[in-house]
Motif scaffolding. Structure first.
Motif, short mmCIF file in Angstrom:
data_model
loop_
_atom_site.label_atom_id
_atom_site.label_comp_id
_atom_site.label_asym_id
_atom_site.label_seq_id
_atom_site.Cartn_x
_atom_site.Cartn_y
_atom_site.Cartn_z
N ASP A 57 -1.49 -2.87 -3.61
CA ASP A 57 -0.23 -3.42 -3.14
C ASP A 57 0.90 -2.48 -3.53
N GLU A 58 2.13 -2.92 -3.31
CA GLU A 58 3.28 -2.04 -3.57
C GLU A 58 3.37 -1.64 -5.03
N THR A 59 3.09 -2.58 -5.93
CA THR A 59 3.13 -2.27 -7.36
C THR A 59 2.06 -1.26 -7.73
N GLY A 60 0.86 -1.47 -7.19
CA GLY A 60 -0.24 -0.55 -7.47
C GLY A 60 0.02 0.83 -6.91
N LEU A 61 0.63 0.90 -5.74
CA LEU A 61 0.92 2.20 -5.14
C LEU A 61 1.95 2.96 -5.98
#
Length: 581
Positions: A57-61
């Protein structure tokens, strides 16, 4: 630019397009090689870029990119090998299983055709030891193929009829690149099918590979990306696939019959998949806008953020072409795909990269890992397409080959301390092993002599072998019945179909040597062998003679196909004991 399609009297598909800006697509071999290089490099670039954002997700990216925007491949960290694996730093341009299996497919294409047996029995099982981002179906299929008795056309692993993902579609580009007449789908689709069913037998997975091959071939032969109308034409072509593969004994007589015992009539399932594909094309075509906004709308309307549909073979192939409508420049298009979080970012990007790379005017801005290997393999396949006979990759003799028992058993010491990858050849270490939580296993970066970089699972203490160990020396020569991609013009192998039973095991006369040499360029005609047995009422002596000849002259896969058909026919015969009752 005009396009015509028709079917001849025997149901063979003729699909011709007007070549662009030259007389015949391979009239200029250097130009053709440059085109294949562009397709190969941009597909690898899309994989390397999209893999960074896959399944996060955005946090992981942000964690993977250190909060930098994702517009080009970078060095990043990822956990490899599951819970017992390791966290490693992946170099800039590192590619995933998409490109790994594309290289495996390319290596398996010889100047005389696709070596499906080496692909299924060597490439796929060995790939398990170095796979990066492997899909479930492909992993399960490769694990089953590592068993000595499992053949590519009978790979009935758990869930094999439900394997409808894009694991086949993402790797089949080399079949199109090496096709001598890519404007004629009959020259490459049979091998696309053979490749695909090694791991994916659900019609959606098989159609995804077929459809992507057709869209790539269209771009190569017209010099433009397919339009919505072109995609509908591609589905018309794909609908005739059963006719195209009907002469392939191993696929049609064995694989299809096995599929139908579990999933119903193949042609009915295939037609349903074609209908689904046409509906998906219409959805994508009716989605308006431009750039990233249009692509976002396409993937949302196709439901490609849904975990159940995200890796669907057919939908992924449609989305890859839809991306080319949104951005015509590969750099921008692949960046859009990589930032569409929640989709299968690397596979859509790699498939779109293969299409856009055909007509790209520039090379990727960042060199992917092993760029020289991708270029040399592209040149080799282009040479095959232009009628050349470049050196083939040399595999172990399959009569003596057994895949390693475990994923960590592929890397060994050869003749002392030299590193050796079973089935591939010698390698050099790139750094020290990376230990895992389990003391007996670790991972190591290595470079193969053929030029590929692998992060391979290994045992902390490597086994030692010597160069005389049969089945392990990848550079040894071996004899096979040469393969052909033209399944419609098989020449019977005389000693197997002769009406003179006593001559089956006789040595060929001097006058027949030329005929036998010519016949060896075709696959054995299994149906003719069976007809010969029927003519002799399946007498035990005749059956034994033919089986002995088949074992002596045919490859492991052909032996398996012959025995499968023979067993099925014998089961259909009346029980001889019933005549005595």
């Amino acid at each position: 630019m005009t396009k015509q399609r028709a079917f001849d009297d025997v149901g063979k598909l003729n699909f011709s397009v007007e070549p662009y800006s030259r007389e015949g697509i391979q009239s200029n071999s250097s130009e053709y090689a440059e085109m294949i290089q562009g397709s190969a490099l941009w597909s690898a670039y899309g994989d390397a870029l999209g893999w960074i954002s896959e399944l996060t997700d955005e946090t992981g990216l942000k964690r993977r990119t250190s909060e930098a925007p994702l517009h080009k491949p970078i060095e990043w960290k990822r956990r490899i090998g599951g819970r017992t694996g390791v966290t490693v730093t992946l170099p800039q341009g590192c590619y995933s299983d998409d490109s790994q299996l594309r290289l495996a497919t390319g290596r398996s294409i010889r100047s005389d055709g696709f070596d499906v047996e080496s692909f299924s029995k060597v490439e796929l099982p060995i790939w398990l030891s170095y796979a990066l981002g492997a899909g479930k179906s492909t992993s399960a299929a490769a694990t089953n193929l590592a068993r000595r008795r499992v053949q590519w056309f009978a790979n009935t692993f758990d869930g094999w009829t439900n394997s409808g993902g894009n694991g086949a579609a993402m790797r089949i580009q080399p079949h199109v690149w090496a096709a001598r007449t890519p404007e004629d789908p009959t020259t490459f689709l049979p091998d696309v099918v053979r490749n695909s069913i090694c791991t994916h037998s659900h019609p959606r997975g098989l159609l995804g590979a077929t459809f992507h091959a057709l869209t790539l071939a269209h771009t190569m032969t017209t010099g433009r990306c397919p339009s919505p109308d072109d995609l509908m034409t591609a589905t018309d072509v794909a609908a005739k696939l059963p006719d195209i593969i009907r002469d392939d004994i191993e696929v049609w007589n064995y694989w299809r019959s096995t599929f139908e015992r579990e999933s119903g009539v193949f042609e009915e399932a295939w037609n349903r998949a074609i209908d689904e594909c046409q509906k998906a094309i219409q959805i994508a075509a009716d989605t308006y806008g431009s750039g990233a906004d249009r692509y976002t709308a396409i993937v949302d309307r196709l439901g490609l953020r849904d975990p159940v549909r995200r890796g669907d073979g057919t939908l992924t192939a449609v989305a890859a072409v839809g991306l080319t409508w949104c951005e015509t420049k590969p750099y921008q298009a692949l960046s859009v795909a990589a930032n569409a979080l929640g989709t299968d970012t690397d596979t859509i990007a790699t498939m779109a990269g293969a299409i856009l790379g055909v007509i790209a005017e520039e090379k990727p801005p960042i060199e992917v890992l092993d760029t020289d290997l991708f270029q040399s393999e592209a040149n080799r396949l282009a040479d095959i397409a232009c009628g050349g006979k470049p050196p083939n990759h040399r595999y172990p003799d399959l009569l003596h080959w057994s895949a390693p028992k475990g994923r960590a058993d592929t890397l060994v010491h050869l003749d002392g301390d030299d590193l050796y990858v079973r089935g591939f050849g010698r390698a050099q270490a790139d750094g020290t092993p990376i230990p895992s939580r389990q003391d007996k296993f670790s991972w190591q970066w290595i470079k193969l002599e053929i030029g590929q970089t692998l992060l391979i699972k290994r045992r902390s203490k490597l086994a030692k072998i010597d160069g005389e160990d049969k089945g392990l020396t990848a550079t040894q020569s071996f004899d096979k019945v040469p393969l052909t991609t033209d399944h419609s013009n098989r020449t019977p192998v005389d000693p197997l179909v002769t009406d003179d039973v006593s001559s089956i095991d006789d040595a060929p006369s001097q006058s027949s040597l030329k005929d036998q040499t010519r016949q060896s360029a075709s696959q054995p005609d299994i149906e003719a062998m069976i007809n010969h047995l029927e003519k002799h009422n399946y007498e035990d002596k005749v059956v034994g003679q033919v089986i002995r000849r088949v074992v002596k002259k045919c490859t492991a896969g052909q032996i398996g196909a012959f025995l499968a058909v023979l067993i099925e026919r014998l089961h259909e015969l009346p029980d001889p004991r019933s005549k005595r009752l």
